[in-house]
Design an enzyme around this catalytic site. Sequence first.
Site, PDB file in Angstrom:
ATOM      1  N   ARG A 119       8.018  -1.452  71.556  1.00  0.00           N
ATOM      2  CA  ARG A 119       8.907  -1.731  72.696  1.00  0.00           C
ATOM      3  C   ARG A 119       8.200  -1.327  73.978  1.00  0.00           C
ATOM      4  O   ARG A 119       8.624  -0.422  74.688  1.00  0.00           O
ATOM      5  CB  ARG A 119      10.210  -1.011  72.479  1.00  0.00           C
ATOM      6  CG  ARG A 119      10.678  -1.370  71.088  1.00  0.00           C
ATOM      7  CD  ARG A 119      11.973  -1.570  70.759  1.00  0.00           C
ATOM      8  NE  ARG A 119      12.885  -2.470  71.289  1.00  0.00           N
ATOM      9  CZ  ARG A 119      14.178  -2.340  71.024  1.00  0.00           C
ATOM     10  NH1 ARG A 119      14.613  -1.347  70.323  1.00  0.00           N
ATOM     11  NH2 ARG A 119      15.017  -3.217  71.485  1.00  0.00           N
ATOM     12  N   GLN A 124       7.478  -7.007  75.576  1.00  0.00           N
ATOM     13  CA  GLN A 124       8.897  -7.328  75.788  1.00  0.00           C
ATOM     14  C   GLN A 124       9.238  -8.782  75.464  1.00  0.00           C
ATOM     15  O   GLN A 124      10.269  -9.080  74.903  1.00  0.00           O
ATOM     16  CB  GLN A 124       9.256  -7.062  77.243  1.00  0.00           C
ATOM     17  CG  GLN A 124      10.264  -5.978  77.392  1.00  0.00           C
ATOM     18  CD  GLN A 124      10.441  -5.544  78.833  1.00  0.00           C
ATOM     19  OE1 GLN A 124       9.620  -5.832  79.702  1.00  0.00           O
ATOM     20  NE2 GLN A 124      11.511  -4.856  79.093  1.00  0.00           N
ATOM     21  N   ASP A 127       9.893  -9.262  71.846  1.00  0.00           N
ATOM     22  CA  ASP A 127      10.793  -8.272  71.254  1.00  0.00           C
ATOM     23  C   ASP A 127      12.090  -8.924  70.767  1.00  0.00           C
ATOM     24  O   ASP A 127      13.061  -9.062  71.504  1.00  0.00           O
ATOM     25  CB  ASP A 127      11.064  -7.192  72.312  1.00  0.00           C
ATOM     26  CG  ASP A 127      11.961  -6.081  71.816  1.00  0.00           C
ATOM     27  OD1 ASP A 127      12.430  -6.170  70.671  1.00  0.00           O
ATOM     28  OD2 ASP A 127      12.190  -5.131  72.582  1.00  0.00           O
ATOM     29  N   SER A 130      15.426  -6.857  70.802  1.00  0.00           N
ATOM     30  CA  SER A 130      16.150  -6.859  72.076  1.00  0.00           C
ATOM     31  C   SER A 130      16.821  -8.200  72.341  1.00  0.00           C
ATOM     32  O   SER A 130      17.980  -8.242  72.759  1.00  0.00           O
ATOM     33  CB  SER A 130      15.188  -6.568  73.241  1.00  0.00           C
ATOM     34  OG  SER A 130      14.794  -5.232  73.211  1.00  0.00           O
ATOM     35  N   TYR A 225      13.893   5.444  71.669  1.00  0.00           N
ATOM     36  CA  TYR A 225      15.002   5.471  70.715  1.00  0.00           C
ATOM     37  C   TYR A 225      15.699   6.828  70.720  1.00  0.00           C
ATOM     38  O   TYR A 225      15.090   7.846  71.047  1.00  0.00           O
ATOM     39  CB  TYR A 225      14.482   5.195  69.299  1.00  0.00           C
ATOM     40  CG  TYR A 225      14.087   3.766  69.079  1.00  0.00           C
ATOM     41  CD1 TYR A 225      15.045   2.755  69.103  1.00  0.00           C
ATOM     42  CD2 TYR A 225      12.773   3.404  68.851  1.00  0.00           C
ATOM     43  CE1 TYR A 225      14.691   1.435  68.888  1.00  0.00           C
ATOM     44  CE2 TYR A 225      12.403   2.081  68.646  1.00  0.00           C
ATOM     45  CZ  TYR A 225      13.368   1.108  68.666  1.00  0.00           C
ATOM     46  OH  TYR A 225      13.023  -0.201  68.461  1.00  0.00           O
TER      47      TYR A 225
HETATM   48  P1  NAD Z   1      19.252   1.003  69.004  1.00  0.00           P
HETATM   49  O1  NAD Z   1      19.787  -0.322  68.592  1.00  0.00           O
HETATM   50  O2  NAD Z   1      18.327   1.743  68.095  1.00  0.00           O
HETATM   51  O3  NAD Z   1      20.517   1.965  69.300  1.00  0.00           O
HETATM   52  C1  NAD Z   1      21.587   1.554  70.110  1.00  0.00           C
HETATM   53  C2  NAD Z   1      22.025   2.683  71.007  1.00  0.00           C
HETATM   54  O4  NAD Z   1      22.714   3.670  70.259  1.00  0.00           O
HETATM   55  C3  NAD Z   1      20.890   3.421  71.713  1.00  0.00           C
HETATM   56  O5  NAD Z   1      21.102   3.367  73.100  1.00  0.00           O
HETATM   57  C4  NAD Z   1      21.005   4.841  71.174  1.00  0.00           C
HETATM   58  O6  NAD Z   1      20.646   5.806  72.149  1.00  0.00           O
HETATM   59  C5  NAD Z   1      22.459   4.915  70.843  1.00  0.00           C
HETATM   60  N1  NAD Z   1      22.858   6.018  69.935  1.00  0.00           N
HETATM   61  C6  NAD Z   1      22.209   6.515  68.853  1.00  0.00           C
HETATM   62  N2  NAD Z   1      22.947   7.513  68.307  1.00  0.00           N
HETATM   63  C7  NAD Z   1      24.077   7.628  69.043  1.00  0.00           C
HETATM   64  C8  NAD Z   1      25.227   8.460  68.976  1.00  0.00           C
HETATM   65  N3  NAD Z   1      25.368   9.421  68.053  1.00  0.00           N
HETATM   66  N4  NAD Z   1      26.186   8.285  69.914  1.00  0.00           N
HETATM   67  C9  NAD Z   1      26.078   7.345  70.885  1.00  0.00           C
HETATM   68  N5  NAD Z   1      25.019   6.535  71.002  1.00  0.00           N
HETATM   69  C10 NAD Z   1      24.035   6.680  70.088  1.00  0.00           C
HETATM   70  O7  NAD Z   1      18.561   0.958  70.398  1.00  0.00           O
HETATM   71  P2  NAD Z   1      18.128  -0.321  71.289  1.00  0.00           P
HETATM   72  O8  NAD Z   1      19.322  -0.789  72.002  1.00  0.00           O
HETATM   73  O9  NAD Z   1      17.386  -1.290  70.458  1.00  0.00           O
HETATM   74  O10 NAD Z   1      17.111   0.335  72.305  1.00  0.00           O
HETATM   75  C11 NAD Z   1      17.272   1.625  72.808  1.00  0.00           C
HETATM   76  C12 NAD Z   1      16.362   1.836  73.985  1.00  0.00           C
HETATM   77  O11 NAD Z   1      15.014   1.487  73.673  1.00  0.00           O
HETATM   78  C13 NAD Z   1      16.648   0.988  75.202  1.00  0.00           C
HETATM   79  O12 NAD Z   1      17.764   1.295  75.915  1.00  0.00           O
HETATM   80  C14 NAD Z   1      15.352   1.216  75.944  1.00  0.00           C
HETATM   81  O13 NAD Z   1      15.314   2.470  76.554  1.00  0.00           O
HETATM   82  C15 NAD Z   1      14.360   1.159  74.850  1.00  0.00           C
HETATM   83  N6  NAD Z   1      13.814  -0.207  74.837  1.00  0.00           N
HETATM   84  C16 NAD Z   1      12.669  -0.419  75.519  1.00  0.00           C
HETATM   85  C17 NAD Z   1      12.129  -1.715  75.556  1.00  0.00           C
HETATM   86  C18 NAD Z   1      10.870  -1.998  76.286  1.00  0.00           C
HETATM   87  O14 NAD Z   1      10.402  -1.191  77.028  1.00  0.00           O
HETATM   88  N7  NAD Z   1      10.276  -3.139  76.052  1.00  0.00           N
HETATM   89  C19 NAD Z   1      12.768  -2.753  74.898  1.00  0.00           C
HETATM   90  C20 NAD Z   1      13.942  -2.484  74.215  1.00  0.00           C
HETATM   91  C21 NAD Z   1      14.446  -1.197  74.191  1.00  0.00           C
END
Ligand code: NAD
Length: 375
Positions: A119, A124, A127, A130, A225
């Site tokens: 990520r 991106q 990805d 996402s 994450y």
């Molecule tokens: P994910 O699907 O793994 O998780 C979904 C959300 O659940 C996350 O925001 C996580 O913090 C949250 N979570 C986990 N345990 C929890 C709990 N007990 N209570 C409440 N919330 C909880 O995550 P995702 O949406 O695929 O991605 C998370 C982060 O990864 C993004 O917000 C971003 O910061 C990063 N990301 C970066 C890129 C990039 O730079 N290219 C791309 C995608 C995501």
Amino acid sequence: MILYIPKETLPGETRVPALPEAVKKLAALGATVQVEPGIGQSLQIPDSAYSDAGAEVVSDPAAALGQADMVLRLNKASPEGLKSGALHVSYLDPFLDLENIKAFAEAGVSAICMEMIPRTTIAQKMDALSSQASLAGYAAVVQAVAKLPRSLPMMMTPAGTLSPCKVFIIGAGVAGLQAIATAKRLGARVEAFDTRPVVKEQVESLGAKFLQIDLGETGQTAGGYAKELTPEQIAKQQEAQGKAIAKADIVITTAKLFGRPAPRLITDDQIAAMTPGSVIVDMATSGGGNVEGSVIDEDVVQHGVTIIGDSNLEGRVPTDASQMYGSNLLNLVSHFWDKEANTFNLNREDEIIAGALLTHEGEVVHPVIKERMGA
Ligand code: NAD
């Protein structure tokens, strides 16, 4: 180089790996693109649209699969029918199906796993986690609204005023943020929580309220994450969310932990405290679920509350999901396309390939997967 895109076989799958637009751009790279007849069937796209885009619609799918240098798919597949030395790109469920990954290694197939694309900023555009999560977040709200016996916005009419619905979203990552934006657009009052404190600002910038819960040290991994909470932290979170859940008309849970089971965040008692007719969408059912009693790919009613367990919410908007997934595949292929050699350059020095390549030349090569296999 022959790129072959078979038809998806997973029952109930509405998406296709690539729309004709993506196929056209793949063919423009110089690749020989072949597709299986009926590839676009679930979206009513005729084979002729693929041949017009420059692909050959094969007459013998098994032979095409066996001759392909690179196979592009959406859902997890086995290496069956692929030639040794072929490249295979798809989702692979890398932490739950280690046996299949072993099978790819044994078949001599190089498996690139879409869930493992790093990520990073440069990756991106490839990805798929996402691109699909974003649509799933939108679809979660739409599905919940369809089940809810209420409308979302405030309405002032001569017959009286309807108060806006309350939506509570747990987990404000890619899916959660899109769910917040969608619920806001429909006029709901939205509140959200995430264990990663950095998310507060993003939630507020969408016009939602961030629920403050002091869980002590939570943080996030280098990859962005969430880290796993301790049982005490989970208990504290459950308690602090109680009020927001009880007064919500819709609760959407998106909390996932990459490579680990999803945390259980909503108890049966909390569901019982909700108003009958309310709706919960558990977006984490494929990882075991955030909600007590949720069932993968089913709607269940508990204490009068409907719990939606659809694990393929992006499949509810299959044209957009296919467009985005196909673009992710196209971006991956074109990023590594060697124009002179007219081939995909599997550059193992590159951090994207190093992060997503699970098997190569008969071996499991990914360090995290190797560790999970106990090797
Ligand atoms: P994910 O699907 O793994 O998780 C979904 C959300 O659940 C996350 O925001 C996580 O913090 C949250 N979570 C986990 N345990 C929890 C709990 N007990 N209570 C409440 N919330 C909880 O995550 P995702 O949406 O695929 O991605 C998370 C982060 O990864 C993004 O917000 C971003 O910061 C990063 N990301 C970066 C890129 C990039 O730079 N290219 C791309 C995608 C995501």
